[in-house]
Design a protein around this motif. Structure first.
Motif, PDB file in Angstrom:
ATOM      1  N   ALA A  16     -94.905  32.352  46.506  1.00  0.00           N
ATOM      2  CA  ALA A  16     -94.421  31.419  45.498  1.00  0.00           C
ATOM      3  C   ALA A  16     -92.922  31.158  45.636  1.00  0.00           C
ATOM      4  O   ALA A  16     -92.440  30.102  45.263  1.00  0.00           O
ATOM      5  N   ARG A  17     -92.182  32.131  46.170  1.00  0.00           N
ATOM      6  CA  ARG A  17     -90.731  31.994  46.321  1.00  0.00           C
ATOM      7  C   ARG A  17     -90.331  32.574  47.672  1.00  0.00           C
ATOM      8  O   ARG A  17     -90.696  33.678  48.004  1.00  0.00           O
ATOM      9  N   ARG A  18     -89.592  31.778  48.452  1.00  0.00           N
ATOM     10  CA  ARG A  18     -89.123  32.240  49.756  1.00  0.00           C
ATOM     11  C   ARG A  18     -87.615  32.059  49.828  1.00  0.00           C
ATOM     12  O   ARG A  18     -87.097  30.989  49.508  1.00  0.00           O
ATOM     13  N   LEU A  19     -86.908  33.099  50.270  1.00  0.00           N
ATOM     14  CA  LEU A  19     -85.464  33.058  50.450  1.00  0.00           C
ATOM     15  C   LEU A  19     -85.151  33.073  51.939  1.00  0.00           C
ATOM     16  O   LEU A  19     -85.745  33.846  52.693  1.00  0.00           O
ATOM     17  N   SER A  20     -84.217  32.226  52.346  1.00  0.00           N
ATOM     18  CA  SER A  20     -83.753  32.170  53.731  1.00  0.00           C
ATOM     19  C   SER A  20     -82.236  32.074  53.710  1.00  0.00           C
ATOM     20  O   SER A  20     -81.685  31.087  53.220  1.00  0.00           O
ATOM     21  N   GLY A  21     -81.569  33.096  54.226  1.00  0.00           N
ATOM     22  CA  GLY A  21     -80.115  33.115  54.217  1.00  0.00           C
ATOM     23  C   GLY A  21     -79.536  33.000  55.612  1.00  0.00           C
ATOM     24  O   GLY A  21     -80.146  33.441  56.591  1.00  0.00           O
ATOM     25  N   PHE A  22     -78.337  32.395  55.687  1.00  0.00           N
ATOM     26  CA  PHE A  22     -77.652  32.198  56.963  1.00  0.00           C
ATOM     27  C   PHE A  22     -76.166  32.461  56.800  1.00  0.00           C
ATOM     28  O   PHE A  22     -75.541  31.969  55.847  1.00  0.00           O
ATOM     29  N   ARG A  23     -75.597  33.217  57.735  1.00  0.00           N
ATOM     30  CA  ARG A  23     -74.142  33.362  57.829  1.00  0.00           C
ATOM     31  C   ARG A  23     -73.675  32.452  58.950  1.00  0.00           C
ATOM     32  O   ARG A  23     -74.357  32.300  59.967  1.00  0.00           O
ATOM     33  N   TYR A  24     -72.492  31.856  58.768  1.00  0.00           N
ATOM     34  CA  TYR A  24     -71.940  30.918  59.748  1.00  0.00           C
ATOM     35  C   TYR A  24     -70.569  31.409  60.197  1.00  0.00           C
ATOM     36  O   TYR A  24     -69.743  31.783  59.356  1.00  0.00           O
ATOM     37  N   ASP A  25     -70.325  31.361  61.492  1.00  0.00           N
ATOM     38  CA  ASP A  25     -68.996  31.700  61.984  1.00  0.00           C
ATOM     39  C   ASP A  25     -68.103  30.464  61.901  1.00  0.00           C
ATOM     40  O   ASP A  25     -68.541  29.386  61.476  1.00  0.00           O
ATOM     41  N   SER A  26     -66.853  30.615  62.311  1.00  0.00           N
ATOM     42  CA  SER A  26     -65.904  29.499  62.169  1.00  0.00           C
ATOM     43  C   SER A  26     -66.279  28.304  63.040  1.00  0.00           C
ATOM     44  O   SER A  26     -65.861  27.183  62.754  1.00  0.00           O
ATOM     45  N   ALA A  27     -67.091  28.505  64.078  1.00  0.00           N
ATOM     46  CA  ALA A  27     -67.550  27.396  64.923  1.00  0.00           C
ATOM     47  C   ALA A  27     -68.776  26.702  64.332  1.00  0.00           C
ATOM     48  O   ALA A  27     -69.217  25.684  64.844  1.00  0.00           O
ATOM     49  N   GLY A  28     -69.336  27.275  63.262  1.00  0.00           N
ATOM     50  CA  GLY A  28     -70.508  26.670  62.638  1.00  0.00           C
ATOM     51  C   GLY A  28     -71.830  27.227  63.126  1.00  0.00           C
ATOM     52  O   GLY A  28     -72.896  26.791  62.689  1.00  0.00           O
ATOM     53  N   ASP A  29     -71.784  28.180  64.070  1.00  0.00           N
ATOM     54  CA  ASP A  29     -73.019  28.793  64.554  1.00  0.00           C
ATOM     55  C   ASP A  29     -73.594  29.696  63.470  1.00  0.00           C
ATOM     56  O   ASP A  29     -72.851  30.373  62.748  1.00  0.00           O
ATOM     57  N   HIS A  30     -74.918  29.725  63.367  1.00  0.00           N
ATOM     58  CA  HIS A  30     -75.554  30.487  62.294  1.00  0.00           C
ATOM     59  C   HIS A  30     -76.273  31.727  62.807  1.00  0.00           C
ATOM     60  O   HIS A  30     -76.643  31.814  63.972  1.00  0.00           O
ATOM     61  N   GLN A  31     -76.428  32.668  61.877  1.00  0.00           N
ATOM     62  CA  GLN A  31     -77.170  33.893  62.111  1.00  0.00           C
ATOM     63  C   GLN A  31     -77.989  34.148  60.849  1.00  0.00           C
ATOM     64  O   GLN A  31     -77.476  33.993  59.732  1.00  0.00           O
ATOM     65  N   ALA A  32     -79.247  34.523  61.003  1.00  0.00           N
ATOM     66  CA  ALA A  32     -80.084  34.825  59.837  1.00  0.00           C
ATOM     67  C   ALA A  32     -79.469  35.976  59.057  1.00  0.00           C
ATOM     68  O   ALA A  32     -79.032  36.971  59.639  1.00  0.00           O
ATOM     69  N   ALA A  33     -79.423  35.839  57.743  1.00  0.00           N
ATOM     70  CA  ALA A  33     -78.824  36.868  56.881  1.00  0.00           C
ATOM     71  C   ALA A  33     -79.398  36.723  55.475  1.00  0.00           C
ATOM     72  O   ALA A  33     -78.709  36.336  54.539  1.00  0.00           O
ATOM     73  N   THR A  34     -80.682  37.019  55.339  1.00  0.00           N
ATOM     74  CA  THR A  34     -81.337  36.900  54.039  1.00  0.00           C
ATOM     75  C   THR A  34     -81.085  38.174  53.242  1.00  0.00           C
ATOM     76  O   THR A  34     -81.296  39.271  53.756  1.00  0.00           O
ATOM     77  N   PRO A  35     -80.622  38.042  51.997  1.00  0.00           N
ATOM     78  CA  PRO A  35     -80.330  39.229  51.192  1.00  0.00           C
ATOM     79  C   PRO A  35     -81.591  40.033  50.893  1.00  0.00           C
ATOM     80  O   PRO A  35     -82.689  39.493  50.813  1.00  0.00           O
ATOM     81  N   ALA A  36     -81.400  41.350  50.713  1.00  0.00           N
ATOM     82  CA  ALA A  36     -82.520  42.247  50.460  1.00  0.00           C
ATOM     83  C   ALA A  36     -82.606  42.710  49.012  1.00  0.00           C
ATOM     84  O   ALA A  36     -83.598  43.308  48.625  1.00  0.00           O
ATOM     85  N   ASP A  37     -81.574  42.457  48.205  1.00  0.00           N
ATOM     86  CA  ASP A  37     -81.555  42.928  46.822  1.00  0.00           C
ATOM     87  C   ASP A  37     -82.728  42.333  46.044  1.00  0.00           C
ATOM     88  O   ASP A  37     -82.858  41.114  45.935  1.00  0.00           O
ATOM     89  N   ASP A  38     -83.568  43.204  45.506  1.00  0.00           N
ATOM     90  CA  ASP A  38     -84.757  42.757  44.770  1.00  0.00           C
ATOM     91  C   ASP A  38     -84.422  41.985  43.496  1.00  0.00           C
ATOM     92  O   ASP A  38     -85.289  41.300  42.954  1.00  0.00           O
ATOM     93  N   ALA A  39     -83.197  42.062  43.017  1.00  0.00           N
ATOM     94  CA  ALA A  39     -82.815  41.366  41.781  1.00  0.00           C
ATOM     95  C   ALA A  39     -82.512  39.891  42.017  1.00  0.00           C
ATOM     96  O   ALA A  39     -82.481  39.106  41.064  1.00  0.00           O
ATOM     97  N   ILE A  40     -82.276  39.490  43.254  1.00  0.00           N
ATOM     98  CA  ILE A  40     -81.872  38.108  43.540  1.00  0.00           C
ATOM     99  C   ILE A  40     -83.008  37.124  43.268  1.00  0.00           C
ATOM    100  O   ILE A  40     -82.808  36.087  42.640  1.00  0.00           O
ATOM    101  N   GLY A  41     -84.206  37.423  43.726  1.00  0.00           N
ATOM    102  CA  GLY A  41     -85.343  36.526  43.496  1.00  0.00           C
ATOM    103  C   GLY A  41     -85.597  36.266  42.024  1.00  0.00           C
ATOM    104  O   GLY A  41     -85.653  35.106  41.592  1.00  0.00           O
ATOM    105  N   PRO A  42     -85.734  37.319  41.200  1.00  0.00           N
ATOM    106  CA  PRO A  42     -85.926  37.091  39.767  1.00  0.00           C
ATOM    107  C   PRO A  42     -84.755  36.359  39.102  1.00  0.00           C
ATOM    108  O   PRO A  42     -84.961  35.588  38.162  1.00  0.00           O
TER     109      PRO A  42
END
Length: 136
Positions: free
Chosen positions: A44-70
């Motif tokens: 029902a709910r999907r989180l997808s996180g990304f960190r970006y460097d100064s050049a704009g390149d991305h790396q997957a970085a989805t938070p793990a804290d169980d409180a974020i979804g609620p």
């Protein structure tokens, strides 16, 4: 029982949870984006996180804290528009240098934020904080 938080308090709470999460706080990054996508069925709910460097390149970085979804569930309830379905996607963007945070709600075409192997690169670039800053 505490009264429900308003939308601004919920956004601030989510921001505090995110910056404390190792997915966001660890490592060097210039910008961060979190896509929250609501759907039907088993996920029902999907989180997808990304960190970006100064050049704009991305790396997957989805938070793990169980409180974020609620917290996003609460935000979705707090931002309901009478007579309209709730938003189906939310994009939260953070800028490390300034501490600026923006939140965008997508009511009409939330599927544009679906992250799949075929859409990963496009969605990650679309969510990139620098792009939002230039168009704002």
């Amino acid at each position: 029982m505490e009264p429900p938080l308003d939308r601004n308090a919920l956004i601030a709470k989510i921001g505090r949870l995110l910056v404390a999460d190792p997915a966001v706080s660890d490592g060097l990054w210039h910008g961060y984006a979190l896509i929250v996508r609501y759907g039907d069925g088993a996920i029902a709910r999907r989180l997808s996180g990304f960190r970006y460097d100064s050049a704009g390149d991305h790396q997957a970085a989805t938070p793990a804290d169980d409180a974020i979804g609620p917290a996003f569930d609460d935000l979705r309830d707090a931002t309901r528009v009478p007579g309209k379905a709730p938003w189906g996607a939310c994009v939260l963007r953070l800028w490390r240098d300034s501490g600026r945070m923006t939140v965008e709600f997508e009511y009409d075409t939330p599927e544009q934020w679906d992250v799949t192997p075929a859409t990963l690169s496009r969605v990650a670039q679309q969510a990139r904080p620098e792009d939002a800053d230039r168009t704002a």
